[in-house]
Design an enzyme around this catalytic site. Structure first.
Site, PDB file in Angstrom:
ATOM      1  N   HIS A   1      14.246 -18.336   2.064  1.00 32.15           N
ATOM      2  CA  HIS A   1      15.582 -18.018   1.508  1.00 32.15           C
ATOM      3  C   HIS A   1      16.417 -17.228   2.516  1.00 32.15           C
ATOM      4  O   HIS A   1      17.048 -16.236   2.161  1.00 32.15           O
ATOM      5  CB  HIS A   1      15.424 -17.224   0.207  1.00 32.15           C
TER       6      HIS A   1
ATOM      7  N   GLU B   1       9.753   1.120  15.436  1.00 34.30           N
ATOM      8  CA  GLU B   1       9.806   2.558  15.750  1.00 34.30           C
ATOM      9  C   GLU B   1       9.537   2.845  17.223  1.00 34.30           C
ATOM     10  O   GLU B   1      10.227   3.639  17.849  1.00 34.30           O
ATOM     11  CB  GLU B   1       8.768   3.322  14.923  1.00 34.30           C
TER      12      GLU B   1
ATOM     13  N   LYS C   1       9.670  13.421  13.270  1.00 34.64           N
ATOM     14  CA  LYS C   1       8.451  13.310  12.464  1.00 34.64           C
ATOM     15  C   LYS C   1       8.759  13.367  10.975  1.00 34.64           C
ATOM     16  O   LYS C   1       8.150  12.664  10.165  1.00 34.64           O
ATOM     17  CB  LYS C   1       7.460  14.405  12.844  1.00 34.64           C
TER      18      LYS C   1
HETATM   19  C1  BG6 Z   1      10.216   9.633   9.301  1.00 35.12           C
HETATM   20  C2  BG6 Z   1       8.962   9.502  10.180  1.00 35.12           C
HETATM   21  O1  BG6 Z   1      11.093  10.500   9.827  1.00 35.12           O
HETATM   22  O2  BG6 Z   1       9.846  10.046   7.986  1.00 35.12           O
HETATM   23  C3  BG6 Z   1       8.075   8.452   9.542  1.00 35.12           C
HETATM   24  O3  BG6 Z   1       9.338   9.124  11.493  1.00 35.12           O
HETATM   25  C4  BG6 Z   1       7.735   8.858   8.101  1.00 35.12           C
HETATM   26  O4  BG6 Z   1       6.885   8.315  10.291  1.00 35.12           O
HETATM   27  C5  BG6 Z   1       8.998   9.156   7.284  1.00 35.12           C
HETATM   28  O5  BG6 Z   1       7.032   7.827   7.485  1.00 35.12           O
HETATM   29  C6  BG6 Z   1       8.646   9.825   5.962  1.00 35.12           C
HETATM   30  O6  BG6 Z   1       8.042  11.079   6.229  1.00 35.12           O
HETATM   31  P1  BG6 Z   1       7.044  11.816   5.224  1.00 35.12           P
HETATM   32  O7  BG6 Z   1       6.609  13.026   5.979  1.00 35.12           O
HETATM   33  O8  BG6 Z   1       7.863  12.185   4.013  1.00 35.12           O
HETATM   34  O9  BG6 Z   1       5.928  10.902   4.892  1.00 35.12           O
END
Ligand code: BG6
Length: 594
Positions: A490, A474, A589
């Site tokens: 594998h 990331e 996010k």
């Molecule tokens: C992504 C974020 O877009 O969504 C990750 O960058 C996150 O950090 C993932 O784990 C899932 O998001 P959430 O809010 O459903 O936990």
């Protein structure tokens, strides 16, 4: 996912809008824009970061305005696709977070009625629809426009000559910030914390009229009241508190997050989630669903719940779950999501609810959409998580899963008592890992030179290998893969060699001997080997090229100390490579589109 903001009050709107938008950039940052009611509607927008837009935009005098920071879904990041979008007269401006599914049909209809469109976005249909239905009542025009719209939206509408803002939400988050002779509308709390801690969470279907004096919320044409919440988060919590990046601050907050969660749960008189229904309803299994980092927490949850509850747990990726066509009756589903807004998880939750399942959400954002869909919500007390890469929310999710499993455990009392003692010591153990950061920095300098890395683990630490690899991917842009150590023979073995380091998570449990064998096999194929192992593990010290030691804890808790070390490793590797740690390219996010 985008960030939207609205301000109406006694102060100049422009600087306030730009300041709030900066705090929303973690929601999307490929373009942005503002509109201010200054006689007519003045707009400035482009494919820029907010900081730059603030410097470049001319000064607009006006006490009401709206703003947007974007994560493109329809139409690439550009000046014309940036928000706000206008109607033909240029008097109606709209910012939007969400996706209008039927925008093509609406655009076609409106074009045939003489409306001109300038962008490729779905959003642009909204100001044109409002223009179409406007006959003197702005609220009625917005209500009519939204009746035509299919999809998800949080919108704010600014109209020249009107001393109010109109906002509405459906399947996208929106809050009101109550001030003194001023009011705010925003996608999220951190945006406005510098101005007010008084917040109202809007519900799906709400339309609100906001003036500088008051707010009036209507739903299906009827006025409704919504509870006002006092936000306990400090402004600082939403800001970096002196750390260089939100991610490092949030990594260092984990001992406090664990302590807060423990304090909250040990004080609770009721179990944090009602799983007793399982027995009554003859439910034999649990289903856990999630995306990204939350999915890795669910995978660890499977080991915890199966050992303590002795109940089978199925873990599914929400995005794939939506394609399954299996019967769902007699299932309790636990949906794990930090933001509570990830589209794939919301869709899966609705599918489960429609199938009559009991859905429990584990979410970090109070008032998020997931908490509205779920039968019950368990809040992880991680506080606001700004950095795109999830860290403290992951550990808070594990705390919920430990507590849930212990609350209904079939394990013997002594095992539970030991676990509780260890849990209480966990904040201190995590602090030890944080205090040992310099050793991790050293190894990060070495790791930053490589383009391919493997993480391996077994048992409850296999998902930790997945999460460690995800963190590195990331934020450092190194191609990293997490693997069940037993699987490496594998296939992945073909990629081993001096240019592909392997990070092995070695726990002193039933997987120990097998991990040592794996390390020897990998060394034989000349891959540099870094081990994450308990302090004082001489066998590993002897075998590995370098070792990052973590404090000894019960195996079931080892994912917590191990992942904190791997979060730091990813952070310092990305720092060494000069990457934009809090806002990695192409990520957001939470992803509110499928
Ligand atoms: C992504 C974020 O877009 O969504 C990750 O960058 C996150 O950090 C993932 O784990 C899932 O998001 P959430 O809010 O459903 O936990």
């Amino acid at each position: 996912m985008c960030g939207i903001i609205g301000y109406i009050g006694d102060k100049q709107a422009q600087s306030i809008l730009l300041d709030c938008l900066k705090k929303l950039e973690y929601r999307g940052y490929d373009s942005c824009g503002i509109a201010v009611a200054a006689g007519g509607v003045e707009v400035y927008k482009d494919a820029l970061r907010v900081e730059v837009l603030g410097k470049e935009s001319p000064r607009f005098d006006g006490m009401a305005g709206i703003g947007h920071t974007r994560w493109a879904t329809h139409g690439e990041p550009s000046q014309v696709n940036a928000h706000p979008h206008l109607d033909c007269t240029g008097r109606i401006a709209v910012v939007h977070n969400g996706v209008i599914n039927n925008f093509q049909a609406l655009k076609h209809q409106l074009t045939s009625e003489g409306h001109n469109f300038v962008s490729e976005t779905d959003t642009e249909v909204i100001p044109h629809l409002i223009e179409k239905y406007y006959d003197g009542s702005l609220e009625k025009a917005v209500e009519a426009a939204l009746r035509d719209v299919e999809g998800s939206y949080a919108i704010i509408v600014l109209v020249a000559g009107e001393t109010k803002l109109i906002a509405a939400r459906k399947d996208s988050p929106l809050i009101i910030g109550i001030g003194d002779r001023e009011n705010f509308i925003a996608s999220d709390v951190p945006a406005i914390l510098d101005y007010t801690g008084r917040v109202i969470y809007l519900e799906d279907g709400d339309i609100v009229v906001v003036t500088k004096h008051n707010t009036k919320i209507r739903r299906d044409g009827t006025e409704v009241n919504r509870e006002e919440h006092k936000i306990l988060w400090s402004v600082e919590e939403a800001q970096k508190s002196g750390y260089e990046h939100f991610m490092l601050k949030e990594i260092h907050e984990q001992p406090r997050v664990i302590r807060n969660t423990l304090v909250e749960y040990t004080r609770a008189t009721e179990p944090i989630a009602d799983l007793a229904v399982m027995r009554d309803a003859g439910i034999e299994s649990l289903l856990m669903l999630a995306c990204g980092t939350s999915y890795h927490a669910a995978l660890i949850g499977k080991y915890i719940v199966e050992e303590l509850l002795r109940t089978p747990v199925r873990v599914e990726l929400a995005s794939e779950f939506n394609y399954y066509s299996h019967t769902l009756a007699k299932t309790i589903a636990i949906a794990i999501t930090q933001s509570g807004e990830t589209a794939d998880i919301l869709k899966a939750m609705k599918k489960l609810k429609e199938a009559g399942c009991r859905v429990i959400a584990v979410a970090n954002v109070v008032g998020s959409t997931a908490s509205r869909i779920a039968n019950q919500t368990i809040y992880t007390r991680a506080g606001p998580e700004i950095s795109v890469a999830a860290t403290k929310s992951f550990v808070a999710q594990l705390m919920v899963l430990y507590w849930l499993a212990m609350s209904y455990s079939k394990a013997d009392a002594r095992r539970l008592a030991n676990l509780l003692v260890e849990l209480r010591q966990l904040p201190g153990k995590v602090q030890q890992v944080l205090d040992d950061e310099t050793k991790i920095m050293e190894y990060a300098r070495y790791l930053s030179k490589f383009d391919n890395v493997f993480y391996i683990g077994r048992g409850i630490n296999y998902p930790v290998a997945l999460e460690g690899a995800l963190k590195l991917k990331e934020i450092s842009y190194i191609h990293a893969e997490g693997y069940a150590a037993g699987e490496t023979k594998h296939g992945p073995f073909a990629l081993l060699g001096s240019d592909t380091p392997v990070i092995a998570i070695v726990a002193k449990d039933k997987t120990y001997e097998a991990m040592l064998t794996n390390i020897k096999e990998i060394k034989a194929r000349r891959s540099p080997l870094m081990a994450l192992a308990e302090e004082g593990d001489d066998a590993v010290e002897e075998l590995a090229d370098s070792v990052i030691t973590v404090p000894r804890v019960d195996t079931m808790l080892s994912p917590v100390v191990n992942i904190v070390a791997l979060q730091l490793l990813a952070y310092y590797t990305a720092k060494e490579r000069g990457c934009p740690i809090d806002f990695p390219r192409n990520l957001a996010k939470s992803v509110t589109v499928e």
